[in-house]
Write a protein that holds these residues in place. Structure first.
Motif, PDB file in Angstrom:
ATOM      1  N   LYS A  60     118.887  25.579 -27.806  1.00 49.56           N
ATOM      2  CA  LYS A  60     118.036  24.471 -27.365  1.00 49.56           C
ATOM      3  C   LYS A  60     118.849  23.185 -27.270  1.00 49.56           C
ATOM      4  O   LYS A  60     118.784  22.450 -26.269  1.00 49.56           O
ATOM      5  CB  LYS A  60     116.868  24.301 -28.334  1.00 49.56           C
ATOM      6  N   GLY A  61     119.636  22.902 -28.311  1.00 47.82           N
ATOM      7  CA  GLY A  61     120.458  21.694 -28.318  1.00 47.82           C
ATOM      8  C   GLY A  61     121.497  21.694 -27.207  1.00 47.82           C
ATOM      9  O   GLY A  61     121.761  20.657 -26.583  1.00 47.82           O
ATOM     10  N   TYR A  62     122.064  22.867 -26.929  1.00 51.30           N
ATOM     11  CA  TYR A  62     123.087  22.975 -25.881  1.00 51.30           C
ATOM     12  C   TYR A  62     122.497  22.616 -24.519  1.00 51.30           C
ATOM     13  O   TYR A  62     123.072  21.825 -23.762  1.00 51.30           O
ATOM     14  CB  TYR A  62     123.649  24.394 -25.864  1.00 51.30           C
ATOM     15  N   MET A  63     121.335  23.182 -24.194  1.00 46.84           N
ATOM     16  CA  MET A  63     120.734  22.935 -22.886  1.00 46.84           C
ATOM     17  C   MET A  63     120.239  21.491 -22.760  1.00 46.84           C
ATOM     18  O   MET A  63     120.208  20.930 -21.655  1.00 46.84           O
ATOM     19  CB  MET A  63     119.596  23.918 -22.629  1.00 46.84           C
ATOM     20  N   GLU A  64     119.861  20.869 -23.876  1.00 48.77           N
ATOM     21  CA  GLU A  64     119.509  19.448 -23.840  1.00 48.77           C
ATOM     22  C   GLU A  64     120.757  18.609 -23.603  1.00 48.77           C
ATOM     23  O   GLU A  64     120.735  17.636 -22.841  1.00 48.77           O
ATOM     24  CB  GLU A  64     118.835  19.045 -25.148  1.00 48.77           C
ATOM     25  N   MET A  65     121.860  18.990 -24.235  1.00 48.48           N
ATOM     26  CA  MET A  65     123.111  18.244 -24.097  1.00 48.48           C
ATOM     27  C   MET A  65     123.613  18.228 -22.655  1.00 48.48           C
ATOM     28  O   MET A  65     124.040  17.181 -22.141  1.00 48.48           O
ATOM     29  CB  MET A  65     124.180  18.858 -25.003  1.00 48.48           C
ATOM     30  N   VAL A  66     123.565  19.385 -21.975  1.00 43.92           N
ATOM     31  CA  VAL A  66     124.152  19.472 -20.630  1.00 43.92           C
ATOM     32  C   VAL A  66     123.356  18.682 -19.595  1.00 43.92           C
ATOM     33  O   VAL A  66     123.836  18.480 -18.469  1.00 43.92           O
ATOM     34  CB  VAL A  66     124.302  20.938 -20.170  1.00 43.92           C
ATOM     35  N   ARG A  67     122.141  18.225 -19.960  1.00 43.72           N
ATOM     36  CA  ARG A  67     121.348  17.383 -19.063  1.00 43.72           C
ATOM     37  C   ARG A  67     121.407  15.906 -19.448  1.00 43.72           C
ATOM     38  O   ARG A  67     120.832  15.050 -18.763  1.00 43.72           O
ATOM     39  CB  ARG A  67     119.883  17.848 -19.064  1.00 43.72           C
ATOM     40  N   ASP A  68     122.117  15.594 -20.527  1.00 45.83           N
ATOM     41  CA  ASP A  68     122.152  14.239 -21.059  1.00 45.83           C
ATOM     42  C   ASP A  68     123.057  13.334 -20.217  1.00 45.83           C
ATOM     43  O   ASP A  68     124.205  13.693 -19.932  1.00 45.83           O
ATOM     44  CB  ASP A  68     122.662  14.278 -22.502  1.00 45.83           C
ATOM     45  N   PRO A  69     122.584  12.163 -19.800  1.00 41.10           N
ATOM     46  CA  PRO A  69     123.396  11.266 -18.960  1.00 41.10           C
ATOM     47  C   PRO A  69     124.719  10.853 -19.600  1.00 41.10           C
ATOM     48  O   PRO A  69     125.742  10.767 -18.908  1.00 41.10           O
ATOM     49  CB  PRO A  69     122.479  10.050 -18.761  1.00 41.10           C
TER      50      PRO A  69
END
Length: 335
Positions: free
Chosen positions: A281-290
């Motif tokens: 979950k954290g990984y997929m949130e990170m890759v969308r982070d500006p």
């Protein structure tokens, strides 16, 4: 008497409900990370090392406990050494994450003597890149066309025989009867590039576009592996399209499927489900982070096209269900 008991039971209901809610909340907050080490299966300076350090700067913000993340290089065998460590001796509590080659997903099929493990035992967290890979040469080598690449005598550098730098070079050598020789033993792409600059070898294979963004003027891009194109890059011949034998071309296509999850992260088998889910979950949130994407832009021309851990697991499972005859052909193709 029964009425008294009933009233007491009614008074206990709110307390029971509160206890259940509290327990559920405690369970939801049970996963909390402290310090995490990302171990990289290659030496310093190469693509896996650079992306791992990039991830280390941001990943902690998206994990419970906001852990500090450090990076440690464990080169050997194109990340085969680290993969075996993950499957055997590394802690399964989420404190160690490994950055390994995507080729580890089918290494036991292509090289069963050295890679004697079950790829499905690895817990896949996610990957950054889904794009074609290249074979390239130094301009100083004089090998600047597809014909010269296939018909000339020169040296190609690779890490270990289970790595993409070896597997894709071998695919060209055996599938298209190329004359070059493959030299293994480099710790990572940075070492291979240095050898190219020194004139010790002519080139390498299986590298992504961001590996070449900083020194494009000194390199010849010869051909590609995998489907799709890279924005802003010239369209090149796909090596597998030049293979005439249908069975060999099918085996080459199987090998190319790993490019759909380039630069994956994994954790050991036995890692609790809640921990794996929190990391994914954290990984997929990170890759969308500006902020993360801005940092990627400073590093290279890499385009983040992430694949989730769940999707990687499905792809690996699908790979391993392929006709054994195709695997046999693939095994011979990358010897």
């Amino acid at each position: 008497m029964l009425v008294v008991i009933f009233l007491r039971a009614l008074r206990a209901v709110p307390f029971l409900a509160a206890s259940i809610v509290f327990a559920m909340g405690a369970q939801a907050q049970a996963v909390e990370f402290r310090t995490i080490t990302i171990k990289v299966g290659y030496g310093p300076g190469g693509g896996y090392d650079q992306t791992s350090r990039l991830i280390a700067r941001h990943f902690g913000r998206f994990l419970p406990g906001n852990p500090d993340i450090v990076v440690q290089n464990v080169p050997g065998g194109g990340s085969l050494k680290l993969t075996k460590m993950v499957l055997g001796s590394e802690p399964s509590d989420g404190s160690v994450i490994a950055s390994v080659s995507e080729a580890m997903s089918y290494a036991p099929v292509l090289d069963p003597q050295n890679a004697n493990f079950d790829p499905l035992a690895l817990q896949w967290i996610g990957s950054l890149v889904n794009e074609p890979a290249y074979c390239l040469t130094a301009k100083s080598s004089g090998v600047d066309t597809m014909d010269k690449f296939l018909r000339s005598d020169f040296l190609i550098g690779a890490t270990g025989k289970s790595s993409v730098t070896y597997i894709f070079a071998a695919l060209v050598k055996n599938g298209l009867k190329a004359r070059f020789k493959i030299v293994t033993g480099f710790e990572g792409t940075a070492d291979i590039e240095l050898a190219m600059q020194r004139g010790e070898i002519a080139g390498m294979c299986g590298v992504s576009s961001y590996n070449i963004s900083g020194n494009r003027d000194t390199l010849n891009l010869i051909g590609t592996f995998g489907s799709g194109t890279v924005a802003g890059k010239e369209k090149l011949i796909r090596f597998s399209d030049k293979i005439g034998d249908t069975k060999v071309r099918e085996a080459a296509a199987l090998i190319e499927t790993t490019l759909q999850f380039h630069h994956p992260l994994v954790v050991p088998p036995g890692t609790p489900k809640e921990t794996v889910e929190a990391l994914r979950k954290g990984y997929m949130e990170m890759v969308r982070d500006p902020a993360f994407l801005a940092d990627v832009g400073k590093l290279s021309e890499m385009t983040v096209n992430a694949t989730s851990g769940e999707d990687i697991s499905r792809l690996v499972s699908k790979q391993l269900k392929v006709d054994p005859n195709v695997f046999e052909t693939a095994r011979n193709l990358v010897k």
